[in-house]
Design a protein around this motif. Sequence first.
Motif, short mmCIF file in Angstrom:
data_model
loop_
_atom_site.label_atom_id
_atom_site.label_comp_id
_atom_site.label_asym_id
_atom_site.label_seq_id
_atom_site.Cartn_x
_atom_site.Cartn_y
_atom_site.Cartn_z
N GLY A 14 0.19 0.94 -3.03
CA GLY A 14 1.66 1.01 -3.01
C GLY A 14 2.33 -0.32 -2.77
N CYS A 15 2.63 -1.01 -3.84
CA CYS A 15 3.18 -2.36 -3.76
C CYS A 15 4.05 -2.57 -4.99
CB CYS A 15 2.00 -3.33 -3.76
SG CYS A 15 2.42 -5.03 -4.08
N ILE A 16 5.09 -3.36 -4.84
CA ILE A 16 6.00 -3.62 -5.97
C ILE A 16 5.26 -4.16 -7.19
CG2 ILE A 16 6.62 -5.93 -5.07
CD1 ILE A 16 9.10 -3.59 -6.77
N MET A 39 -5.49 5.87 -7.68
CA MET A 39 -4.30 5.30 -7.04
C MET A 39 -3.94 6.05 -5.76
SD MET A 39 -1.69 6.43 -10.08
CE MET A 39 -0.28 5.54 -9.44
N THR A 40 -3.21 5.34 -4.89
CA THR A 40 -2.76 6.00 -3.67
C THR A 40 -1.43 6.70 -3.96
OG1 THR A 40 -1.50 4.09 -2.94
CG2 THR A 40 -3.79 4.21 -2.21
N GLU A 41 -1.06 7.63 -3.06
CA GLU A 41 0.22 8.31 -3.24
C GLU A 41 1.37 7.31 -3.19
OE1 GLU A 41 0.72 11.68 -0.71
OE2 GLU A 41 -1.01 12.68 -1.61
N HIS A 42 1.24 6.27 -2.35
CA HIS A 42 2.30 5.26 -2.27
C HIS A 42 2.41 4.50 -3.58
CE1 HIS A 42 2.13 5.14 2.42
NE2 HIS A 42 2.79 6.18 1.95
N ALA A 43 1.30 4.25 -4.26
CA ALA A 43 1.35 3.53 -5.55
C ALA A 43 2.19 4.31 -6.56
CB ALA A 43 -0.06 3.31 -6.09
N ALA A 44 2.08 5.66 -6.47
CA ALA A 44 2.81 6.50 -7.43
C ALA A 44 4.32 6.41 -7.24
CB ALA A 44 2.34 7.94 -7.31
N GLU A 45 4.77 5.86 -6.10
CA GLU A 45 6.21 5.62 -5.92
C GLU A 45 6.67 4.49 -6.84
OE1 GLU A 45 8.44 7.19 -3.83
OE2 GLU A 45 6.83 8.62 -3.41
N PHE A 46 5.73 3.66 -7.28
CA PHE A 46 6.09 2.49 -8.12
C PHE A 46 5.77 2.73 -9.59
CE2 PHE A 46 5.45 0.94 -3.84
CZ PHE A 46 6.54 0.10 -3.66
N LYS A 411 13.14 0.99 -8.56
CA LYS A 411 13.66 0.92 -9.93
C LYS A 411 12.52 0.99 -10.94
CE LYS A 411 18.17 -0.95 -8.97
NZ LYS A 411 19.10 -2.07 -8.84
N ASP A 412 11.33 0.48 -10.56
CA ASP A 412 10.17 0.59 -11.46
C ASP A 412 9.82 2.05 -11.68
OD1 ASP A 412 9.55 -2.13 -12.11
OD2 ASP A 412 8.89 -2.39 -10.05
N ALA A 413 9.80 2.82 -10.58
CA ALA A 413 9.45 4.24 -10.71
C ALA A 413 10.54 4.99 -11.48
CB ALA A 413 9.26 4.84 -9.32
#
Length: 426
Positions: A14-16, A39-46, A411-413
């Motif tokens: 999970g990183c920009i 991928m991690t769940e945080h990565a899916a935010e991006f 904004k990427d997500a």
Amino acid sequence: MTKTDPTVLIGVTGCIAAYKSCEIVRGLQKAGVRCKVVMTEHAAEFVGPTTFRALTHEPVAMGLFDDPSDPIHHISLAQECDVFLIAPCTANVMAKVAHGIADDLLTTTALAATAPLVLAPAMNVHMYEAAATQANMGVLRERGVRFIEAGEGYLACGDVGRGRLADVEAIVRRTLDVLAEIGCVVAGEESATTEAVRPGGARFEDAGAQGDLAGKRVMVTAGPTVEPIDAVRYISNHSSGKMGYAIARAAAARGAEVTLISGPVALDAPTGVNVVRVQSARDMLAAAREPFAASDIAVFSAAVADLRPAHPADRKLKKGADDDALSSIELVENPDVLATLAAGKRAGQCVVGFAAETNDVLDNARKKLVSKGADVIVANEVGEGRAFGTDDNKAWLVDAQEECELPLMSKDALAEAILDDVLRRL
Ligand code: PMT
């Protein structure tokens, strides 16, 4: 012993910089490597798993119990890969790997993997320099984990220093080197960073016809317009271009041929995107006509000035001598770029407009859907700390039938969500 057709498992955290993992996948694929993604769940935010699924043509794993047909998924993922590359690797995931913490699919797979582990860190400079992070790196290095050093520069959080994800090209090369070290032969005929030069001189990254937008042409407008008052003053707004650039970047990563018509912003051209830089609303309309006519998807995220000074002076107006001209500026209406172009929309073309509203967001968005002739409006609330210039955004997708509320996300997500929505409409 040599091995052909190697597999690289790419761990995305999970990183920009998570969107760059798409380019890493494509670079490795071009070199002939089979890629799988965990991928991690945080990565899916991006970046959404759909994007990686489309790029890799492989299921994308996130949760420990995602694949009921494979109850020990982390073991099969770990055993199947020749190299496990985690890029970007956050401080948190690095710390977990260093200490053997296995509390999600990615870190459990890392603990189970016997393949060489390559980490490409990306984080804020202070997190990077923190004693804990440096100690974790030391521990991992001693265990034989390879690192692809983060670069220095301007970071997404606004700080300057070390912490930027290394260049995609360097990550792809280093991964290929590790594969070669362990005797894997890759059969790609193209260099990982080859760029195709299309007729007319515009440069697009070779999309490799892999993504779910392969073969599609996408036009995006982004950023503000500036409308001169005189040689030094102008009317404009706070748009940074981040939203539109995220859409252009995501569309290119999904295989589209993208033209971005950009007002003046301080952002680098996204990889593989043809950027046309403009100043005023009238410039933007002129520059957008051709790419719009050729596009399958057109997204109008620019904050175009509705009005412009009727008589801009070509010299600096002076206090005292030019008080009359400065105290009352006659304004005239600008053309509406979206409404003008959408009036000539072809069948099968999808037109996405935006609505930036401080109040009555949905009512105003519904009105704009009709007055602008768009297929869908991305409505966002603007104001202090909202939408303009931020890295995240909260939006509703409004069409003639319904409105779909999306949570606050990067904004990427949001760019991925908009493109997912457009794909359903095409
Ligand atoms: O650039 P960022 O800092 O990332 O901020 C993102 C954003 C807030 C600019 C973006 O999310 C957004 O809302 N963009 C639309 C801004 C806007 O001008 O909205 P509007 O409601 O005034 O216009 C409605 C639509 O008509 C928009 O698609 C706009 O591009 C278009 N328009 C408006 C006026 C005009 N003369 N020509 C147009 O094409």
